[in-house]
Write an enzyme that holds these catalytic residues in place. Structure first.
Site, PDB file in Angstrom:
ATOM      1  N   HIS A  41       0.823  -1.210   0.000  1.00 22.83           N
ATOM      2  CA  HIS A  41       0.000   0.000   0.000  1.00 22.83           C
ATOM      3  C   HIS A  41       0.860   1.263   0.000  1.00 22.83           C
ATOM      4  O   HIS A  41       0.931   1.996   0.988  1.00 22.83           O
ATOM      5  CB  HIS A  41      -0.940  -0.018   1.216  1.00 22.83           C
ATOM      6  CG  HIS A  41      -2.133  -0.895   1.016  1.00 22.83           C
ATOM      7  ND1 HIS A  41      -2.852  -1.420   2.061  1.00 22.83           N
ATOM      8  CD2 HIS A  41      -2.732  -1.341  -0.112  1.00 22.83           C
ATOM      9  CE1 HIS A  41      -3.846  -2.155   1.576  1.00 22.83           C
ATOM     10  NE2 HIS A  41      -3.790  -2.125   0.271  1.00 22.83           N
ATOM     11  N   HIS A  72      -0.058  -8.773   1.269  1.00 23.64           N
ATOM     12  CA  HIS A  72      -1.204  -8.939   2.166  1.00 23.64           C
ATOM     13  C   HIS A  72      -1.842 -10.312   2.064  1.00 23.64           C
ATOM     14  O   HIS A  72      -2.673 -10.675   2.901  1.00 23.64           O
ATOM     15  CB  HIS A  72      -2.274  -7.889   1.847  1.00 23.64           C
ATOM     16  CG  HIS A  72      -1.752  -6.494   1.813  1.00 23.64           C
ATOM     17  ND1 HIS A  72      -1.423  -5.853   0.629  1.00 23.64           N
ATOM     18  CD2 HIS A  72      -1.481  -5.613   2.799  1.00 23.64           C
ATOM     19  CE1 HIS A  72      -0.980  -4.638   0.898  1.00 23.64           C
ATOM     20  NE2 HIS A  72      -1.001  -4.467   2.201  1.00 23.64           N
ATOM     21  N   CYS A  94       3.348 -11.908   3.072  1.00 18.47           N
ATOM     22  CA  CYS A  94       4.181 -11.764   4.266  1.00 18.47           C
ATOM     23  C   CYS A  94       4.176 -13.089   5.033  1.00 18.47           C
ATOM     24  O   CYS A  94       3.111 -13.672   5.273  1.00 18.47           O
ATOM     25  CB  CYS A  94       3.624 -10.646   5.150  1.00 18.47           C
ATOM     26  SG  CYS A  94       4.385 -10.552   6.789  1.00 18.47           S
ATOM     27  N   GLU A 124      -5.742  -8.278   3.590  1.00 21.38           N
ATOM     28  CA  GLU A 124      -5.261  -9.310   4.521  1.00 21.38           C
ATOM     29  C   GLU A 124      -6.431  -9.986   5.227  1.00 21.38           C
ATOM     30  O   GLU A 124      -6.470 -11.214   5.389  1.00 21.38           O
ATOM     31  CB  GLU A 124      -4.313  -8.712   5.566  1.00 21.38           C
ATOM     32  CG  GLU A 124      -3.814  -9.758   6.563  1.00 21.38           C
ATOM     33  CD  GLU A 124      -3.059  -9.176   7.742  1.00 21.38           C
ATOM     34  OE1 GLU A 124      -3.130  -9.769   8.837  1.00 21.38           O
ATOM     35  OE2 GLU A 124      -2.404  -8.125   7.570  1.00 21.38           O
ATOM     36  N   SER A 226      -3.478   0.530   6.138  1.00 19.99           N
ATOM     37  CA  SER A 226      -4.096   0.335   7.453  1.00 19.99           C
ATOM     38  C   SER A 226      -3.142   0.686   8.585  1.00 19.99           C
ATOM     39  O   SER A 226      -3.500   1.396   9.524  1.00 19.99           O
ATOM     40  CB  SER A 226      -4.558  -1.114   7.600  1.00 19.99           C
ATOM     41  OG  SER A 226      -5.094  -1.348   8.890  1.00 19.99           O
ATOM     42  N   ASN A 227      -1.900   0.200   8.502  1.00 21.56           N
ATOM     43  CA  ASN A 227      -0.969   0.446   9.608  1.00 21.56           C
ATOM     44  C   ASN A 227      -0.591   1.922   9.710  1.00 21.56           C
ATOM     45  O   ASN A 227      -0.380   2.446  10.804  1.00 21.56           O
ATOM     46  CB  ASN A 227       0.272  -0.453   9.480  1.00 21.56           C
ATOM     47  CG  ASN A 227       1.264   0.030   8.439  1.00 21.56           C
ATOM     48  OD1 ASN A 227       2.135   0.838   8.726  1.00 21.56           O
ATOM     49  ND2 ASN A 227       1.140  -0.469   7.219  1.00 21.56           N
TER      50      ASN A 227
END
Length: 285
Positions: A41, A72, A94, A124, A226-227
């Site tokens: 992302h 993801h 990942c 994810e 998101s993170n």
């Protein structure tokens, strides 16, 4: 002006693995390689790879020959469909996400109902839910707990697994997990696994500390990450002068230079060069 860059800023291991191996494949093939969904992302990273021949697609039916699975991960059925189409998959999911997939699949087969705490529609999350054998439910916020309990009750299963999206908010997960333990613990065998990756946890903790001592915070990362959004929320709670940017061009330098101490933290898909460009511009102008 003092500029403090978070030590945990920049690519996490999963993103570095995906980007590095994609570059190697592109250099080796010297042609188009497909990627199912955005590899990571970060718009700038994707544009750089696209110039080398990466083509992002949203449907496996549009794939040809070699196709990359993004960091993801993807839903379980994608692997079967790729085999049927004769597509060679380069799985760059990942490793920590792959571990969660295996865990969910194993627990579901052993009679557990899976409660996944995560962000709705995140790739994810979509992938992880698919490994739940139809007995999985997404908890987005604590307000979803009541519905989650109803799903468990209706499933007729006696065991519950609670896990998290790797980049979910640690504090939110702990709060939700505690409430689930209190509400389900007397009726079901419940296992809680904190599957938020260590890189995410450390990044969130450092953002918390840095935002408390900074006059202004710059969070760098993709707007659809998101993170990165979690880092912004954490920083904003402690430092009102917090902004979320993708590149140096998104910053009002004159406004930012009014502050004497500026903290910078970057999301897991943000290359170090993006952070360095911001630091250089703050110093020079």
């Amino acid at each position: 002006m003092e500029i403090i860059i978070g030590k945990t800023s920049g690519f996490c291991g999963g993103v570095l693995n995906a980007v590095t191996k994609t570059e190697k494949e592109l250099n080796k093939e010297k042609g188009t390689i497909y990627c199912l969904g955005e590899l990571v992302h970060n718009k700038q990273v994707i544009e750089k790879l696209e110039k080398k021949g990466l083509k992002t697609i949203e449907n496996i039916n549009d794939a040809k020959e070699k196709t990359i699975i993004r960091a993801h991960g993807v839903p379980k059925e994608i692997y079967k469909r790729a085999t049927e189409k004769g597509i060679e998959l380069i799985d760059l999911t990942c490793p920590k996400v792959l571990d969660i997939h295996r865990t969910v699949e194993q627990y579901a087969k052993n009679g557990f109902y899976v409660l996944l705490v995560g962000v709705e529609k995140h790739p994810e999350v979509i992938g992880t839910i698919s490994f739940g054998e139809g007995n999985a439910f997404l908890i987005k916020e604590k307000e979803d707990i009541t519905e989650a309990i109803e799903k468990v009750d209706n499933s007729q299963l006696k065991k519950v697994l609670v896990i998290a999206q790797t980049t979910y908010s640690l504090k939110k997960f702990e709060d939700i997990a505690q409430q689930l333990q209190e509400k389900l613990g007397n009726k079901y065998e419940i296992e809680i696994k904190n599957t938020i990756c260590s890189a995410t946890r450390l990044r969130q903790e450092e953002t918390e500390e840095l935002s408390k001592i900074s006059e202004a915070m710059i969070i760098v990362g993709g707007k659809n990450s998101s993170n990165t959004k979690k880092l912004y929320e954490i920083a904003k709670a402690n430092c009102q002068n917090t902004i979320l940017v993708e590149t140096v061009d998104d910053i009002d330098i004159n406004k930012m230079k009014r502050h004497n101490k500026i903290g910078i933290m970057a999301g897991a898909s943000t290359p170090n060069e993006s952070v360095e460009k911001i630091k250089e511009k703050l110093i020079k102008e």
